[in-house]
Write a protein that holds these residues in place. Sequence first.
Motif, mmCIF file in Angstrom:
data_model
loop_
_atom_site.group_PDB
_atom_site.id
_atom_site.type_symbol
_atom_site.label_atom_id
_atom_site.label_comp_id
_atom_site.label_asym_id
_atom_site.label_seq_id
_atom_site.Cartn_x
_atom_site.Cartn_y
_atom_site.Cartn_z
ATOM 1 N N PRO A 148 -65.721 76.827 41.113
ATOM 2 C CA PRO A 148 -65.566 76.056 40.186
ATOM 3 C C PRO A 148 -66.112 74.735 40.271
ATOM 4 C CG PRO A 148 -63.306 77.090 40.435
ATOM 5 C CD PRO A 148 -64.428 77.346 41.619
ATOM 6 N N ASP A 149 -66.322 74.033 41.486
ATOM 7 C CA ASP A 149 -66.983 72.674 41.715
ATOM 8 C C ASP A 149 -68.351 73.042 41.070
ATOM 9 O OD1 ASP A 149 -64.523 71.782 42.583
ATOM 10 O OD2 ASP A 149 -65.067 71.844 44.749
ATOM 11 N N ASP A 175 -66.153 75.495 33.080
ATOM 12 C CA ASP A 175 -66.321 76.772 32.900
ATOM 13 C C ASP A 175 -65.292 77.876 33.180
ATOM 14 O OD1 ASP A 175 -67.559 79.475 32.536
ATOM 15 O OD2 ASP A 175 -69.527 78.770 33.115
ATOM 16 N N HIS A 176 -64.514 78.080 32.046
ATOM 17 C CA HIS A 176 -63.310 79.005 32.370
ATOM 18 C C HIS A 176 -63.817 80.335 32.828
ATOM 19 C CE1 HIS A 176 -60.746 75.878 30.723
ATOM 20 N NE2 HIS A 176 -61.434 75.747 29.751
ATOM 21 N N ALA A 206 -66.373 81.201 34.659
ATOM 22 C CA ALA A 206 -66.666 81.024 36.170
ATOM 23 C C ALA A 206 -65.044 81.205 36.954
ATOM 24 C CB ALA A 206 -67.634 79.997 36.362
ATOM 25 N N GLU A 207 -64.426 80.285 36.468
ATOM 26 C CA GLU A 207 -63.183 80.144 37.086
ATOM 27 C C GLU A 207 -62.248 81.436 37.346
ATOM 28 O OE1 GLU A 207 -58.741 77.607 36.697
ATOM 29 O OE2 GLU A 207 -60.522 77.160 35.378
ATOM 30 N N LYS A 208 -62.437 82.211 36.042
ATOM 31 C CA LYS A 208 -61.935 83.586 36.341
ATOM 32 C C LYS A 208 -62.470 84.578 37.165
ATOM 33 C CE LYS A 208 -61.269 87.477 33.210
ATOM 34 N NZ LYS A 208 -61.335 88.296 31.745
ATOM 35 N N LYS A 209 -63.606 84.473 37.362
ATOM 36 C CA LYS A 209 -64.843 85.238 38.144
ATOM 37 C C LYS A 209 -64.314 85.003 39.624
ATOM 38 C CE LYS A 209 -67.827 88.136 38.892
ATOM 39 N NZ LYS A 209 -68.016 89.570 38.727
#
Length: 379
Positions: free
Chosen positions: A34-35, A40-41, A43-46
């Motif tokens: 995430p950083d 980007d939700h 990317a956070e989910k991934k």
Amino acid sequence: MAKPDFYETLGVSKTADEKELKSAFRKLAMKWHPDKNPGDHEAEKKFKELNEAYEMLKDPQKRAAYDRFGHAAFEQGGPGGQGAGFQNAGGFSDIFEDIFGEMMGGRRRGGGQSQGRERGEDLRYNMEISLEEAFTGKVAQIRVPSSITCDVCTGSGAKPGTKPSTCATCHGSGRVRATQGFFSIERTCPTCQGKGQTISDPCTKCHGQGRVTEERSLQVNIPEGIEDGTRIRLQGEGEAGLRGGPSGDLYIFMSVRPHSFYKRDGADLYCMVTIPMVTAALGGKFEISTLDGTKSRVTVPEGTPTGKQFRLKGKGMPVLRSHQTGDLYVQIVVETPQKLTKRQRELLDEFQQISSKENNPESSGFFAKMKDFFDTLSD
């Protein structure tokens, strides 16, 4: 919606060994962290999916259960028995520290006597400078309140003459393991909070922390050409580590005050200069002070209109850490005369009477177009 296959999530085969799993997770976690993908939700989910997949497959017992029963092994009432509790076993921080601990300053868990040492936090300092200072660069003195290593216990946290003891609960590992049927769960030691050591007789100055708060004076070299938003890193000048651990870093965030005359765009400078109407019409010269302390002469050709821009090559800002320099762009604004005397008005009236279209090509062309436009409407 069915959960994705853990092996597919990490991009490895079912025969992948521990080294392959770790390498795959490290590569994908760096990409989807995430950083590196703020806001980007997806990317956070991934990243969460990668986190869960690695947590399950890195443990031989959990992996064996997953290979046999799939996701059902960890669902409530499934063949794995202990169900949903394993999704949070160990937690995100445990996995992140296990993979990235060495990269992020050595905060890895386990390791006996080094367990009590923790890297200090990074610090932020905001500094504002003028455009002139950004042009020339400077050496600045700043005072930063931060934690430094305790000079009484030299960072150990223990009273002089004593030393920390190995934690009797975890035997210095910082972790305790609890077995629940087919699975084992490892958690942070509740006695030493993961440090692996306990202090029975703490230092009276730092109270066992190994560091104290103090204001320090530091020298900062600000290079010429530095831009607004630039970050300067002073390695090891952050918070002191706990119990002799390495210090964090100090990050200085630079901001450059807006200038009253010049506007900056990268290495180029822009300014506006107002000249009399007569100078614009007949031509002339004027001088302008530049940031390097010199004066530059600008030649105005006759008939110069408002908005005309002149470029002074090499009179802009230095380019950071290079031998290049930007340019200075001077934009002309033609001033209309005000508070005319009777004689001045007579002269302007006379000039207007003898003026031709060649004297005012833009205005003549504009009004001619307007006339044609209205003539078309009236047809």
